[in-house]
Design a protein around this motif. Structure first.
Motif, PDB file in Angstrom:
ATOM      1  N   ALA A   1      31.500  54.092  51.246  1.00  0.00           N
ATOM      2  CA  ALA A   1      30.426  53.250  50.699  1.00  0.00           C
ATOM      3  C   ALA A   1      30.379  51.875  51.361  1.00  0.00           C
ATOM      4  CB  ALA A   1      30.628  53.088  49.190  1.00  0.00           C
ATOM      5  N   VAL A   2      30.924  51.769  52.570  1.00  0.00           N
ATOM      6  CA  VAL A   2      30.967  50.477  53.250  1.00  0.00           C
ATOM      7  C   VAL A   2      29.573  50.003  53.632  1.00  0.00           C
ATOM      8  CG1 VAL A   2      31.734  49.277  55.340  1.00  0.00           C
ATOM      9  CG2 VAL A   2      33.326  50.750  54.084  1.00  0.00           C
ATOM     10  N   SER A   3      28.755  50.886  54.200  1.00  0.00           N
ATOM     11  CA  SER A   3      27.451  50.471  54.719  1.00  0.00           C
ATOM     12  C   SER A   3      26.534  49.928  53.637  1.00  0.00           C
ATOM     13  CB  SER A   3      26.768  51.635  55.445  1.00  0.00           C
ATOM     14  OG  SER A   3      26.596  52.736  54.564  1.00  0.00           O
ATOM     15  N   GLU A   4      26.539  50.563  52.446  1.00  0.00           N
ATOM     16  CA  GLU A   4      25.654  50.084  51.372  1.00  0.00           C
ATOM     17  C   GLU A   4      26.243  48.912  50.595  1.00  0.00           C
ATOM     18  OE1 GLU A   4      27.111  54.173  49.774  1.00  0.00           O
ATOM     19  OE2 GLU A   4      26.986  53.146  51.708  1.00  0.00           O
ATOM     20  N   ASN A   5      27.485  48.541  50.927  1.00  0.00           N
ATOM     21  CA  ASN A   5      28.131  47.388  50.286  1.00  0.00           C
ATOM     22  C   ASN A   5      28.679  46.454  51.361  1.00  0.00           C
ATOM     23  OD1 ASN A   5      28.359  48.173  47.182  1.00  0.00           O
ATOM     24  ND2 ASN A   5      28.850  50.008  48.371  1.00  0.00           N
ATOM     25  N   ARG A   6      27.877  46.271  52.395  1.00  0.00           N
ATOM     26  CA  ARG A   6      28.325  45.567  53.586  1.00  0.00           C
ATOM     27  C   ARG A   6      28.777  44.133  53.296  1.00  0.00           C
ATOM     28  NH1 ARG A   6      30.429  47.139  58.155  1.00  0.00           N
ATOM     29  NH2 ARG A   6      28.931  48.862  58.110  1.00  0.00           N
ATOM     30  N   ASP A   7      28.020  43.387  52.505  1.00  0.00           N
ATOM     31  CA  ASP A   7      28.382  41.990  52.228  1.00  0.00           C
ATOM     32  C   ASP A   7      29.703  41.904  51.465  1.00  0.00           C
ATOM     33  OD1 ASP A   7      26.120  41.115  53.508  1.00  0.00           O
ATOM     34  OD2 ASP A   7      24.957  40.813  51.674  1.00  0.00           O
ATOM     35  N   PHE A   8      29.867  42.779  50.485  1.00  0.00           N
ATOM     36  CA  PHE A   8      31.104  42.808  49.705  1.00  0.00           C
ATOM     37  C   PHE A   8      32.268  43.204  50.602  1.00  0.00           C
ATOM     38  CE2 PHE A   8      33.709  45.125  46.318  1.00  0.00           C
ATOM     39  CZ  PHE A   8      34.253  43.959  45.794  1.00  0.00           C
ATOM     40  N   TYR A   9      32.067  44.188  51.443  1.00  0.00           N
ATOM     41  CA  TYR A   9      33.088  44.632  52.387  1.00  0.00           C
ATOM     42  C   TYR A   9      33.529  43.482  53.297  1.00  0.00           C
ATOM     43  CZ  TYR A   9      34.868  46.777  56.691  1.00  0.00           C
ATOM     44  OH  TYR A   9      35.608  47.077  57.804  1.00  0.00           O
ATOM     45  N   LYS A  10      32.573  42.754  53.860  1.00  0.00           N
ATOM     46  CA  LYS A  10      32.905  41.647  54.756  1.00  0.00           C
ATOM     47  C   LYS A  10      33.670  40.552  54.020  1.00  0.00           C
ATOM     48  CE  LYS A  10      29.072  42.173  58.044  1.00  0.00           C
ATOM     49  NZ  LYS A  10      27.839  41.537  58.589  1.00  0.00           N
ATOM     50  N   LYS A  11      33.275  40.309  52.773  1.00  0.00           N
ATOM     51  CA  LYS A  11      33.965  39.300  51.958  1.00  0.00           C
ATOM     52  C   LYS A  11      35.422  39.696  51.728  1.00  0.00           C
ATOM     53  CE  LYS A  11      33.795  37.149  47.368  1.00  0.00           C
ATOM     54  NZ  LYS A  11      33.054  37.093  46.065  1.00  0.00           N
ATOM     55  N   LEU A  12      35.661  40.973  51.439  1.00  0.00           N
ATOM     56  CA  LEU A  12      37.023  41.456  51.215  1.00  0.00           C
ATOM     57  C   LEU A  12      37.865  41.353  52.487  1.00  0.00           C
ATOM     58  CD1 LEU A  12      36.270  44.684  49.116  1.00  0.00           C
ATOM     59  CD2 LEU A  12      37.181  42.520  48.256  1.00  0.00           C
ATOM     60  N   VAL A  13      37.278  41.730  53.617  1.00  0.00           N
ATOM     61  CA  VAL A  13      38.001  41.675  54.890  1.00  0.00           C
ATOM     62  C   VAL A  13      38.353  40.232  55.239  1.00  0.00           C
ATOM     63  CG1 VAL A  13      37.789  42.038  57.379  1.00  0.00           C
ATOM     64  CG2 VAL A  13      37.066  43.835  55.794  1.00  0.00           C
ATOM     65  N   ARG A  14      37.385  39.313  55.104  1.00  0.00           N
ATOM     66  CA  ARG A  14      37.643  37.901  55.424  1.00  0.00           C
ATOM     67  C   ARG A  14      38.756  37.339  54.535  1.00  0.00           C
ATOM     68  NH1 ARG A  14      31.924  37.478  55.773  1.00  0.00           N
ATOM     69  NH2 ARG A  14      31.876  36.696  53.631  1.00  0.00           N
ATOM     70  N   TYR A  15      38.657  37.619  53.241  1.00  0.00           N
ATOM     71  CA  TYR A  15      39.629  37.057  52.305  1.00  0.00           C
ATOM     72  C   TYR A  15      41.030  37.609  52.563  1.00  0.00           C
ATOM     73  CZ  TYR A  15      42.409  36.341  48.169  1.00  0.00           C
ATOM     74  OH  TYR A  15      43.442  36.015  47.328  1.00  0.00           O
TER      75      TYR A  15
ATOM     76  N   SER B   1      42.531  36.242  55.860  1.00  0.00           N
ATOM     77  CA  SER B   1      42.855  34.809  55.813  1.00  0.00           C
ATOM     78  C   SER B   1      44.009  34.498  54.855  1.00  0.00           C
ATOM     79  CB  SER B   1      41.619  34.000  55.398  1.00  0.00           C
ATOM     80  OG  SER B   1      41.234  34.311  54.061  1.00  0.00           O
ATOM     81  N   THR B   2      44.246  35.379  53.885  1.00  0.00           N
ATOM     82  CA  THR B   2      45.286  35.131  52.873  1.00  0.00           C
ATOM     83  C   THR B   2      46.610  35.797  53.233  1.00  0.00           C
ATOM     84  OG1 THR B   2      43.544  35.086  51.178  1.00  0.00           O
ATOM     85  CG2 THR B   2      45.795  35.292  50.386  1.00  0.00           C
ATOM     86  N   ALA B   3      46.569  36.792  54.097  1.00  0.00           N
ATOM     87  CA  ALA B   3      47.748  37.624  54.369  1.00  0.00           C
ATOM     88  C   ALA B   3      48.978  36.805  54.746  1.00  0.00           C
ATOM     89  CB  ALA B   3      47.422  38.645  55.450  1.00  0.00           C
TER      90      ALA B   3
ATOM     91  N   LYS C   1      53.507  44.687  55.124  1.00  0.00           N
ATOM     92  CA  LYS C   1      52.115  45.048  54.854  1.00  0.00           C
ATOM     93  C   LYS C   1      51.201  43.859  55.079  1.00  0.00           C
ATOM     94  CE  LYS C   1      49.084  47.095  51.359  1.00  0.00           C
ATOM     95  NZ  LYS C   1      49.009  47.678  49.987  1.00  0.00           N
ATOM     96  N   SER C   2      51.624  42.686  54.636  1.00  0.00           N
ATOM     97  CA  SER C   2      50.810  41.487  54.827  1.00  0.00           C
ATOM     98  C   SER C   2      50.593  41.187  56.301  1.00  0.00           C
ATOM     99  CB  SER C   2      51.467  40.288  54.139  1.00  0.00           C
ATOM    100  OG  SER C   2      51.428  40.421  52.727  1.00  0.00           O
ATOM    101  N   LEU C   3      51.632  41.380  57.114  1.00  0.00           N
ATOM    102  CA  LEU C   3      51.491  41.162  58.556  1.00  0.00           C
ATOM    103  C   LEU C   3      50.475  42.123  59.162  1.00  0.00           C
ATOM    104  CD1 LEU C   3      55.234  40.581  59.552  1.00  0.00           C
ATOM    105  CD2 LEU C   3      53.375  38.887  59.636  1.00  0.00           C
TER     106      LEU C   3
END
Length: 333
Positions: A271-285, A288-290, A305-307
């Motif tokens: 369901a990545v394509s139909e939730n693209r903005d949410f997906y990008k937000k999760l990846v960025r966060y 950046s937090t890892a 895992k964080s690395l």
């Protein structure tokens, strides 16, 4: 001490689509070594025969009380129904597709009374596939902050089962109906800060059923398990008080793992394509937090895992999915 002098324990069971498991669950409660309890079953308008089975069980034992919802209201509402009708001095939750050992109530009650704590918990539990008991039990006490950190760092199960609460500690606290998932974590972050101390043991007295194919944990649900999980963490991040630097870090780590959990369900559900903005937000966060999580109270495995997440959240999650549902499943057959 007579039965009348013994404190009453309320065992709360939400019931929905558990016709295959409910009788076994209730029977495991009726077989307890400690017998001064009541069982409150909240039938959440189940479309199967769960409600009828509950009524039949109640007709055979006066300690079983059944309350039927007129419409399906969800797990949180079912647990709230149990809390609203509980008469016990102590509260324990059992999921109705699971079952408990004969000394479950006695063990947790002994911990809570013996340590003069507000909450009793075992760090360990059986699953329906793993039945090895611990070799040595040890009862200790920890602070509420310790328990919250254990929960938020995923060192103990986040749910409300496999533990016992003083009813006076819960008071008017209830499960939030707007929590689509993570309701146990949300409830614990309301209640645990009010405790004076927590009694903790190691003995396995609860069995978590991993073989229920209708369980909500078995199938990806983007709205509930992705968006809902992040929304619940927003509630916790905003509402958990009092706070300390240690708890701030723990909340941030749980938000990080929750974002990965949400990402997992997006990818599993394709369901990545139909939730693209949410997906990008999760990846960025998560990316950046890892690295920030490396200085937190995490294990070596969690740091590795964080690395990996810092390099590629999507690849890390995809490999975990493949191992658990692809290669991992084939190896277990």
């Amino acid at each position: 001490m007579t039965a009348n002098d013994e404190p009453l324990v309320s065992v709360l069971l939400p019931a929905y689509n558990v016709e295959e498991y409910l009788a076994k669950c209730v029977d495991s409660i009726l077989q307890q070594t400690y017998q001064n309890f009541e069982i409150i079953i909240a039938d959440d308008c189940s479309p199967d025969d769960s409600g009828k089975i509950a009524d039949k069980l109640a007709s055979k034992d006066a300690r079983i009380k059944v309350f039927h919802h007129g419409k399906n209201m969800g797990l949180s509402a079912a647990r709230n129904t149990g809390l609203n009708h509980a008469s016990g001095d102590y509260i324990t939750f059992v999921d109705s597709d699971d079952w408990i050992e004969p000394d479950y109530v006695e063990y947790l009650l002994r911990i809570i009374q013996g340590t003069d704590s507000d909450i009793a918990i075992s760090r360990n539990f059986f699953t329906s596939r793993s039945r090895e008991q611990v070799t040595e039990d040890r009862i200790t006490t920890i602070t509420p902050e310790d328990m919250l950190c254990d929960l938020l760092y995923n060192r103990i199960h986040v749910g409300v089962w496999n533990r016992m609460y003083k009813k006076s500690l819960i008071g008017n606290s209830r499960f939030r109906l707007d929590s689509l998932t993570g309701e146990g974590m949300q409830f614990n972050t309301q209640v645990v800060p009010k405790a004076s101390k927590v009694g903790m043991g190691l003995r396995r007295v609860y069995t978590y059923n991993v073989d229920n194919e209708t369980s909500a944990t078995k199938k990806p649900n983007v709205r509930k398990q992705a968006y809902g999980a992040v929304a619940t963490m927003d509630m916790i991040r905003e509402g958990l008080k009092p706070r300390s630097k240690r708890l701030d870090d723990a909340v941030e780590y749980q938000y990080f793992t929750t974002a990965l959990y949400a990402l997992t369900h997006l990818i599993r559900a394709k369901a990545v394509s139909e939730n693209r903005d949410f997906y990008k937000k999760l990846v960025r966060y998560t990316r950046s937090t890892a690295l920030k999580t490396l200085s937190m109270e995490t294990s070596t495995t969690q740091k590795i895992k964080s690395l990996l997440v810092a390099v590629s959240p999507t690849l890390t999650v995809s490999l975990a999915i493949f191992w658990r549902y692809g290669l991992g499943r084939k190896q277990r057959v």
